[in-house]
Write an enzyme that holds these catalytic residues in place. Structure first.
Site, PDB file in Angstrom:
ATOM      1  N   GLU A  31      -5.891  -0.744  -7.195  1.00 36.94           N
ATOM      2  CA  GLU A  31      -4.901   0.126  -7.819  1.00 36.94           C
ATOM      3  C   GLU A  31      -3.869  -0.747  -8.536  1.00 36.94           C
ATOM      4  OE1 GLU A  31      -4.619   4.069  -4.972  1.00 36.94           O
ATOM      5  OE2 GLU A  31      -3.560   2.263  -4.319  1.00 36.94           O
ATOM      6  N   SER A  53       0.815  -1.217   0.000  1.00 39.12           N
ATOM      7  CA  SER A  53       0.000   0.000   0.000  1.00 39.12           C
ATOM      8  C   SER A  53       0.845   1.260   0.000  1.00 39.12           C
ATOM      9  CB  SER A  53      -0.912   0.022   1.231  1.00 39.12           C
ATOM     10  OG  SER A  53      -0.130   0.007   2.415  1.00 39.12           O
ATOM     11  N   ASN A 102      -3.919   6.500  -0.679  1.00 37.21           N
ATOM     12  CA  ASN A 102      -3.217   6.853   0.559  1.00 37.21           C
ATOM     13  C   ASN A 102      -2.513   8.189   0.470  1.00 37.21           C
ATOM     14  OD1 ASN A 102      -3.954   4.692   2.203  1.00 37.21           O
ATOM     15  ND2 ASN A 102      -2.388   3.372   1.321  1.00 37.21           N
ATOM     16  N   HIS A 115      -2.925  -3.458  -5.789  1.00 41.09           N
ATOM     17  CA  HIS A 115      -3.284  -3.057  -4.430  1.00 41.09           C
ATOM     18  C   HIS A 115      -4.783  -3.154  -4.214  1.00 41.09           C
ATOM     19  CE1 HIS A 115      -3.668   0.312  -1.224  1.00 41.09           C
ATOM     20  NE2 HIS A 115      -3.560  -0.870  -0.652  1.00 41.09           N
TER      21      HIS A 115
END
Length: 633
Positions: A156, A123, A194, A144
């Site tokens: 992702e 991540s 993130n 991800h």
């Protein structure tokens, strides 16, 4: 590009919650799935846990019994890593430790065929760093998933600098075939979600640390006004503050400790105290205590003012006003209500931004010393529209506006940095963290000039590094103001500099005080002055009149940057902190409004990064220019 054929086995390394979830997804999509874990018995336990989850799906009626049985027959625990030989795709979901992952991929390269695709579910770690020592780094990419993998649709697909484009295409097609929504991202810190999500938590903790707004009120405003499914503290309690802080620290470190990503000291304290959220029963909130109620204004009765305005009340967009007797409602643009009111006869009450024009709750702020009846008039009007009203302190950017502006800026920065397309950024944020609207789309709807204005206001009053406006975002804002291209920007700024130089050449008083024009662009100016011994009083404090003069000089420079002679017809200043001998003062002037022959300019005077004075000046153009529009041949 076609997806990986169902006949191709898929290997999963890591039998934790994420690895088991990915294995369930792959098995349900028709693949034989082999689960490997270094811990003895972990793979078998994961397979058994997946069997139980499949059975629950059948009991709930969300999966047919035959489908669940077929998926279960395709799952098996693997022994040593060599059991993954023959898998066409291997996905690792082990600990977020770079050296652990590097060693694992070295082992996978040794046992998997040369055509096998190796994917990491990291991540936050660099795909390039993970694949660095491999003979074939081109077959490594990020895949991800979000937890829980069987439920959340987003994946992702992350390409490193050496990832083969065909590998990324294959993973995009495969994720789609597995019923997921893939988005493409470059291998940069935090990828999309993130990275872009950091301000959602960062701004909330910053407000809470200020002591001026409580957690329950912040959560309520972002849910009931902003439309977010969960408030930032509720969400951080659910995720776990240790996990959330680890991501924040990882992104911050990866960006060279960029102040935009500085982790919260308060969240660090929560983690140090073991208050991790729901997993420990106590985080920002305590599970065994009643949840605090948000700040809500008491009902106001007896208000009879007639309210009028352009465009009606719509707190989801800028540009409207509503007026009633001595009160004016406006959407916040980042400045405080005191700044917007200035010395005018009416009290300006600012309204926080909302997702749409019919929110459940709305936040407002008035100047600190506004008449009580003015605030009550605004509250009564909004309650009459059926809204819960939260009266906030006079904060720059209030709560939702500063959050949305910083999220939009983060989304724009990700797009401008080549991390992902605007469409993929918005898709990722809507599906990955359930945002009510893509932040890039939201920024465009509110206007990039509005976004930049909120950041400028926060930079002026709180932290210029954290809230700096990127050059590309500034370009968007200028285009929104009618500045069509970079060549025109350069031309306007050059004219602004020449006009300012001409004005400054005649300002002997400012020069005598040691002032220097540091920066100039159209509508903007930065002027500095060092506090000399003859500028302080008997207590060693700089005379307030000299601070005013510095602000007024910066105001004059900014007003004349359009090469139209101007005169001031009003100014107000609020002193916030003292300056002393030897301090270098910096006056930052920013034109906030210009219409016809009049304009309004805000100036903040800083001592280092501390704001010591806020100035508002009003100007009017008079005939004449300062320099020729073009240089003489």
């Amino acid at each position: 590009m076609d997806a990986i054929a169902r006949s191709v086995p898929v290997g999963i390394v890591g039998a934790g919650t994420m690895g088991a979830g990915i294995a369930q997804v792959a098995a349900a999509a028709g693949h034989e799935v082999r689960i490997h874990d270094a811990a003895e018995g972990a793979a078998a336990a994961a397979v058994e846990a997946i069997f139980q989850r499949l059975a629950r799906l059948v009991d709930k009626g969300t999966m047919l019994a035959d489908e669940a049985e077929d998926a279960a027959t395709r799952l098996r625990p693997a022994g040593p890593l060599e059991d993954l030989a023959g898998c066409g795709l291997v996905i690792e979901a082990v600990a977020e430790d770079l050296e652990v992952k590097r060693a694992l991929f070295t082992g996978l390269e040794a046992v998997c065929g040369p055509d096998a695709v190796l994917a990491t579910n990291t991540s936050s770690l660099s795909v390039d760093a993970i694949a660095e020592s491999l003979a074939q780094p081109g077959r490594v990419a990020g895949l991800h998933f979000f937890n829980p993998a069987p439920l959340l649709p987003l994946v992702e697909v992350v390409s490193g600098a050496r990832t083969d484009p065909g590998v990324a295409d294959l993973l995009v097609a495969t994720a789609a075939a597995w019923g997921k929504t893939p988005v493409r991202a470059a291998s940069t810190p935090g990828f999309i979600v993130n990275r872009v999500a950091r301000p959602y938590y960062g701004e909330a903790f910053r407000l809470l640390e200020s002591g001026r707004v409580d957690a329950a009120t912040i959560d309520a405003l972002l849910r009931e006004s902003g439309g977010f499914r969960m408030g930032p503290f509720e969400l951080a309690d659910l995720i776990g503050h240790d996990v959330n802080l680890a991501v924040s620290r990882s992104v911050w470190e990866a960006f060279g400790r960029d102040p935009r990503f500085t982790p919260s000291v308060l969240q660090e304290r929560l983690v140090a105290d073991g208050r991790l959220g729901r997993k420990t029963g106590r985080g920002v909130y305590a599970d065994d205590e009643p949840r605090p109620a948000p700040s809500t204004a008491e009902p106001v009765s007896g208000t009879v003012a007639i309210w009028t305005g352009a465009g009606g009340f719509d707190p989801s967009v800028p540009g409207w006003t509503m007026s009633g007797d001595d009160v004016e409602l406006r959407l916040t643009d980042g400045r405080t209500a005191a700044q917007r009111t200035g010395g005018g006869p009416r009290t300006v009450v600012l309204v926080d931004v909302t997702l749409d024009r019919s929110p459940a709750r709305v936040g407002i702020a008035a100047p600190e010393h506004a008449p009580k009846e003015h605030v009550e008039a605004a509250v009564g009007f909004l309650q009459g529209l059926g809204l819960e009203v939260t009266v906030l302190p006079d904060l720059p950017g209030l709560v939702v506006a500063r959050t949305v502006a910083t999220l939009a800026a983060a989304a724009a920065d990700a797009v401008d940095s080549g991390v992902a397309t605007a469409e993929d950024v918005d898709t990722a944020m809507r599906l990955g963290v359930n945002y009510p609207r893509g932040p890039y789309e939201w920024g465009a709807a509110l206007g990039w000039n509005w976004v930049a204005g909120v950041l400028d206001a926060l930079a002026a009053t709180e932290d210029p590094g954290r809230y700096r406006v990127s050059p590309e975002l500034r370009r968007r804002a200028r285009e929104a103001d009618g500045w069509r291209d970079d060549a025109e920007v350069v031309e306007r700024d050059e004219l602004a500099r020449r006009a300012a130089d001409a004005m400054w050449a005649d300002d002997a008083a400012s020069q005598a005080l040691g002032m220097t024009v540091e920066q100039v662009s159209a509508g903007h100016a930065v002027v500095t002055m060092r506090v000399r011994p003859d500028m302080v009083n008997g207590h060693g404090i700089c005379h307030g009149g000299l601070v005013f003069t510095l602000a007024d000089s910066a105001f004059a420079v900014a007003c004349n940057t359009h090469n139209r002679r101007t005169v001031a017809f009003g100014a107000d200043i609020t002193f916030l902190a003292p300056a002393h001998e030897g301090d270098l003062l910096r006056a930052v002037a920013h034109e906030r409004h210009r219409s016809g022959r009049t304009g309004i300019c805000d100036v903040t005077v800083y001592r280092d990064d501390v704001a010591i004075g806020e100035f508002r000046g009003r100007s009017r153009e008079i005939p004449g220019t300062l320099v020729a529009d073009e240089e003489e041949p």
